[in-house]
Scaffold this motif. Structure first.
Motif, mmCIF file in Angstrom:
data_model
loop_
_atom_site.group_PDB
_atom_site.id
_atom_site.type_symbol
_atom_site.label_atom_id
_atom_site.label_comp_id
_atom_site.label_asym_id
_atom_site.label_seq_id
_atom_site.Cartn_x
_atom_site.Cartn_y
_atom_site.Cartn_z
ATOM 1 N N ASP A 1 0.718 -1.137 -0.170
ATOM 2 C CA ASP A 1 -0.004 -0.028 -0.074
ATOM 3 C C ASP A 1 0.826 1.337 -0.144
ATOM 4 O O ASP A 1 0.292 2.396 -0.166
ATOM 5 C CB ASP A 1 -0.962 -0.080 1.262
ATOM 6 C CG ASP A 1 -1.907 -1.136 1.147
ATOM 7 O OD1 ASP A 1 -2.051 -1.723 -0.108
ATOM 8 O OD2 ASP A 1 -2.572 -1.495 2.195
ATOM 9 N N LYS A 2 2.099 1.064 0.025
ATOM 10 C CA LYS A 2 2.799 2.319 0.045
ATOM 11 C C LYS A 2 2.986 3.254 1.239
ATOM 12 O O LYS A 2 3.295 4.236 1.066
ATOM 13 C CB LYS A 2 2.727 2.909 -1.412
ATOM 14 C CG LYS A 2 3.006 2.191 -2.761
ATOM 15 C CD LYS A 2 4.336 1.236 -2.781
ATOM 16 C CE LYS A 2 4.403 0.542 -4.040
ATOM 17 N NZ LYS A 2 5.661 -0.351 -4.085
ATOM 18 N N ASN A 3 2.440 2.474 2.371
ATOM 19 C CA ASN A 3 2.597 3.708 3.362
ATOM 20 C C ASN A 3 3.645 3.277 4.359
ATOM 21 O O ASN A 3 3.887 2.117 4.576
ATOM 22 C CB ASN A 3 1.169 3.677 4.300
ATOM 23 C CG ASN A 3 0.655 2.242 4.548
ATOM 24 O OD1 ASN A 3 0.654 1.728 3.648
ATOM 25 N ND2 ASN A 3 0.439 2.111 5.804
ATOM 26 N N VAL A 4 4.153 4.325 5.059
ATOM 27 C CA VAL A 4 5.370 3.871 6.266
ATOM 28 C C VAL A 4 4.671 4.018 7.355
ATOM 29 O O VAL A 4 4.016 5.040 8.024
ATOM 30 C CB VAL A 4 6.338 4.875 6.091
ATOM 31 C CG1 VAL A 4 7.482 4.785 6.872
ATOM 32 C CG2 VAL A 4 7.079 4.823 4.496
ATOM 33 N N ASP B 1 -1.465 3.848 13.907
ATOM 34 C CA ASP B 1 -2.326 3.391 12.641
ATOM 35 C C ASP B 1 -1.850 4.234 11.615
ATOM 36 O O ASP B 1 -1.534 5.263 11.561
ATOM 37 C CB ASP B 1 -3.764 3.512 13.063
ATOM 38 C CG ASP B 1 -4.313 2.967 14.254
ATOM 39 O OD1 ASP B 1 -3.576 1.519 14.329
ATOM 40 O OD2 ASP B 1 -5.598 3.044 14.551
ATOM 41 N N ARG B 2 -2.062 3.722 10.192
ATOM 42 C CA ARG B 2 -1.795 4.427 9.162
ATOM 43 C C ARG B 2 -2.621 5.639 8.963
ATOM 44 O O ARG B 2 -3.652 5.907 9.553
ATOM 45 C CB ARG B 2 -2.251 3.639 7.906
ATOM 46 C CG ARG B 2 -3.481 3.337 7.680
ATOM 47 C CD ARG B 2 -4.010 2.698 6.537
ATOM 48 N NE ARG B 2 -3.211 1.398 5.991
ATOM 49 C CZ ARG B 2 -3.563 0.799 4.692
ATOM 50 N NH1 ARG B 2 -4.112 1.438 3.784
ATOM 51 N NH2 ARG B 2 -2.916 -0.238 4.636
ATOM 52 N N GLY C 1 -0.175 7.461 5.141
ATOM 53 C CA GLY C 1 -1.185 6.646 4.380
ATOM 54 C C GLY C 1 -2.446 7.416 4.763
ATOM 55 O O GLY C 1 -2.677 8.387 5.509
ATOM 56 N N ASP C 2 -3.789 6.900 4.109
ATOM 57 C CA ASP C 2 -5.153 7.345 4.685
ATOM 58 C C ASP C 2 -5.895 6.247 5.347
ATOM 59 O O ASP C 2 -6.119 5.259 4.740
ATOM 60 C CB ASP C 2 -5.574 7.490 3.079
ATOM 61 C CG ASP C 2 -6.956 8.379 3.142
ATOM 62 O OD1 ASP C 2 -7.590 8.559 4.407
ATOM 63 O OD2 ASP C 2 -7.347 8.510 1.946
ATOM 64 N N ASP D 1 -7.126 -3.893 5.030
ATOM 65 C CA ASP D 1 -5.920 -2.951 4.828
ATOM 66 C C ASP D 1 -5.013 -3.059 6.014
ATOM 67 O O ASP D 1 -3.891 -3.074 5.819
ATOM 68 C CB ASP D 1 -6.388 -1.780 4.429
ATOM 69 C CG ASP D 1 -7.261 -1.716 3.170
ATOM 70 O OD1 ASP D 1 -7.062 -2.429 2.351
ATOM 71 O OD2 ASP D 1 -8.274 -0.655 3.051
ATOM 72 N N PHE D 2 -5.604 -2.918 7.320
ATOM 73 C CA PHE D 2 -4.837 -2.595 8.494
ATOM 74 C C PHE D 2 -4.115 -4.166 8.468
ATOM 75 O O PHE D 2 -3.051 -3.939 9.297
ATOM 76 C CB PHE D 2 -5.968 -2.579 9.520
ATOM 77 C CG PHE D 2 -6.432 -1.099 9.538
ATOM 78 C CD1 PHE D 2 -5.964 -0.056 9.250
ATOM 79 C CD2 PHE D 2 -7.728 -1.074 9.750
ATOM 80 C CE1 PHE D 2 -6.285 1.183 9.252
ATOM 81 C CE2 PHE D 2 -8.526 0.270 9.723
ATOM 82 C CZ PHE D 2 -7.856 1.315 9.450
ATOM 83 N N SER D 3 -4.714 -5.191 8.075
ATOM 84 C CA SER D 3 -3.900 -6.778 8.418
ATOM 85 C C SER D 3 -2.766 -6.560 7.425
ATOM 86 O O SER D 3 -1.712 -7.136 8.046
ATOM 87 C CB SER D 3 -4.684 -7.653 7.954
ATOM 88 O OG SER D 3 -4.979 -7.729 6.515
ATOM 89 N N ARG D 4 -2.708 -5.608 6.302
ATOM 90 C CA ARG D 4 -1.390 -5.729 5.525
ATOM 91 C C ARG D 4 -0.407 -4.785 6.352
ATOM 92 O O ARG D 4 0.853 -4.852 6.343
ATOM 93 C CB ARG D 4 -1.580 -5.214 4.122
ATOM 94 C CG ARG D 4 -2.372 -5.975 3.336
ATOM 95 C CD ARG D 4 -2.443 -5.731 2.075
ATOM 96 N NE ARG D 4 -2.888 -4.360 1.467
ATOM 97 C CZ ARG D 4 -4.382 -4.428 1.451
ATOM 98 N NH1 ARG D 4 -5.085 -5.530 1.486
ATOM 99 N NH2 ARG D 4 -4.918 -3.369 1.335
ATOM 100 N N ASP D 5 -0.717 -3.599 7.324
ATOM 101 C CA ASP D 5 0.069 -3.031 7.890
ATOM 102 C C ASP D 5 0.659 -4.030 8.979
ATOM 103 O O ASP D 5 1.924 -3.941 9.440
ATOM 104 C CB ASP D 5 -0.483 -2.108 8.785
ATOM 105 C CG ASP D 5 -1.006 -0.788 7.472
ATOM 106 O OD1 ASP D 5 -0.654 -0.766 6.652
ATOM 107 O OD2 ASP D 5 -1.860 -0.021 8.030
#
Length: 465
Positions: free
Chosen positions: A153-156, A213-214, A221-222, A230-234
């Motif tokens: 998802d390209k978030n840090v 959290d993202r 992230g958004d 989505d949170f599971s991928r984080d």
């Protein structure tokens, strides 16, 4: 899951100019009124300044703690000692009763969330919040600020890694927050449960990774468009990061999820061989729509809402959830359908703006996904050891029905390494409590029951021997 409310009241709502006209009937309302709004994790002083002119009464509100002065309630009335101020576009209402000449006793409401707000003519001081369990620096262990990337998802994600010692090879856990935008400490109502939990576990010899959290605090992230999946991928990105650390025993990495985090942990564990064990803290075992209805019923009954009103609400919200369950897309057609449904149910009891706001809340990406998701589909894939615990006074994720569903799904999937337990007198945040109502969370000094902390740590230490 915590009502935050997702769900949580934002401090930014106080940055607005207030324009009002008050109709008086013999009582003096002009002058300066002072109060404190207790929002999750903070206290905000507010000042109403009310003046009189030929056109009637007007007022402004200041927020000294934010450096804001001046600005609007678009509707106002003062009748029979009741002051009512409204901002329909933001679903904000203040209603207070004049008690004598120097006090207003009332409530501030935004999007259905109610906050007591009593005002007086004298200046008020914020009360110190007592949190005796919160650890103070210097910590007797190693703590490091870290970042890691969700490459999909390209978030840090930014967080804190605590290690029993700077050098060594330790078992580790990742802490997963509940619903709503939360920081690495899962901070809410002045409490930092994940800080307390991380401190306790690290002192027991377990490394802990917790992260914002993202889209929250230092993470990118958004958050607004993200779903449980989505949170599971984080979280998986967190596992990948721990595997790069020489201080972490890669065969002994576990997950601890609270509330929605207790839904995310099984999703990750069912899809990753790197997860050695999971702990579900007030995790849900029933489909999202059923949980939301049960949560609403339990809280309202504890609050003393009349039974016929509880049942009316159940019928209305089951109806709207059924519309969502039957929908394959979260699009404009669905929003129009739900908006029309709410109009038919609430009629003149809610304004256009209120119905529109409710429609927006119930069709946001997270809610749409959560209402449809059945945790059993993830739990049946989990093969590692599982500890699931709940407080018996948890009104947000009621213990028995959810623990039974969790155990049933795990057994259905062939998992024989399951432990479930109900802890007495604990609420959704695992605080010792009286009623279990969310209104108690802030006023309870305890952040995390020592009994629950010991239950968690002793079970984990058995898994990582």
């Amino acid at each position: 899951m915590i009502i935050k409310s997702n769900q949580m009241m934002k401090k930014i709502i106080f940055v607005m100019t207030i324009l009002s006209a008050f109709i008086m009937t013999g009582q003096e309302i002009t002058g300066q009124w002072n109060g404190i709004i207790k929002v999750p994790g903070s206290q905000l002083r507010v000042v109403f300044n009310i003046t009189k002119s030929e056109k009637g009464y007007s007022s402004t509100m200041d927020s000294p703690d934010q450096g804001v002065k001046g600005i609007p309630f678009t509707k106002s009335s003062f009748e029979n000692s009741i002051l009512k101020l409204e901002i329909p576009s933001a679903l904000i209402v203040y209603e207070g009763k004049l008690d004598g000449d120097n006090n207003l006793v009332g409530e501030f409401t935004q999007r259905g969330q109610v906050f007591p707000l009593n005002l007086s003519r004298t200046e008020v001081e914020k009360k110190d919040i007592v949190r005796p369990q919160e650890p103070q620096k210097p910590y007797p262990y190693y703590s490091e600020e870290v970042t890691f990337e969700n490459k999909t998802d390209k978030n840090v994600l930014a967080g804190t890694l605590t290690l029993p010692k700077k050098q060594g090879n330790f078992p580790a856990v990742i802490l997963i927050t509940g619903s709503g935008p939360e920081n690495r400490d899962e901070e809410l109502f002045g409490h930092k449960p994940f800080l307390v939990l991380a401190d306790y576990l690290t002192k027991k010899g377990i490394a802990v990774l917790r992260f914002d959290d993202r889209g929250v605090a230092k993470s990118t992230g958004d958050f607004k468009t993200a779903t449980t999946m989505d949170f599971s991928r984080d979280v998986q990105a967190g596992i990948d990061f721990l595997k790069t650390r020489k201080e972490i025993n890669k065969t002994k990495i576990g997950l601890i999820g609270h509330s929605e985090g207790g839904v995310i942990a099984p999703i990750v564990a069912g899809n990753s061989k790197d997860v050695g064990f999971i702990v579900l803290l007030a995790g849900t075992g029933i489909r999202g729509d059923k949980l939301m209805l049960l949560q609403k019923e339990k809280i309202e009954r504890q609050m003393g809402v009349l039974e016929n009103e509880i049942q009316k609400g159940q019928v209305i919200f089951k109806g709207v959830y059924d519309i969502i369950l039957a929908s394959t897309a979260n699009d404009d057609n669905l929003k129009m359908k739900i908006n029309s449904y709410f109009k038919s149910q609430f009629g003149n009891k809610m304004s256009e703006q209120q119905i529109s706001g409710l429609t927006t809340q119930i069709t946001n990406p997270w809610m749409f996904y959560f209402l449809k998701f059945d945790p059993a589909s993830a739990l049946e894939k989990v093969k590692c050891p599982v500890l699931a615990i709940n407080g018996d006074k948890d009104l947000q994720v009621p213990a028995n029905v959810n623990l039974e569903a969790i155990k049933k799904a795990l057994v259905q999937g062939g998992n024989k390494k399951t432990t479930t337990k109900v802890l007495p007198n604990l609420n959704h945040l695992f605080q010792e409590c009286k009623t279990g109502l969310p209104t108690e969370y802030e006023i309870i000094e305890q952040t995390f029951s020592p009994v629950a902390l010991e239950e968690i740590s002793s079970w984990i230490l058995k898994q990582v021997k």
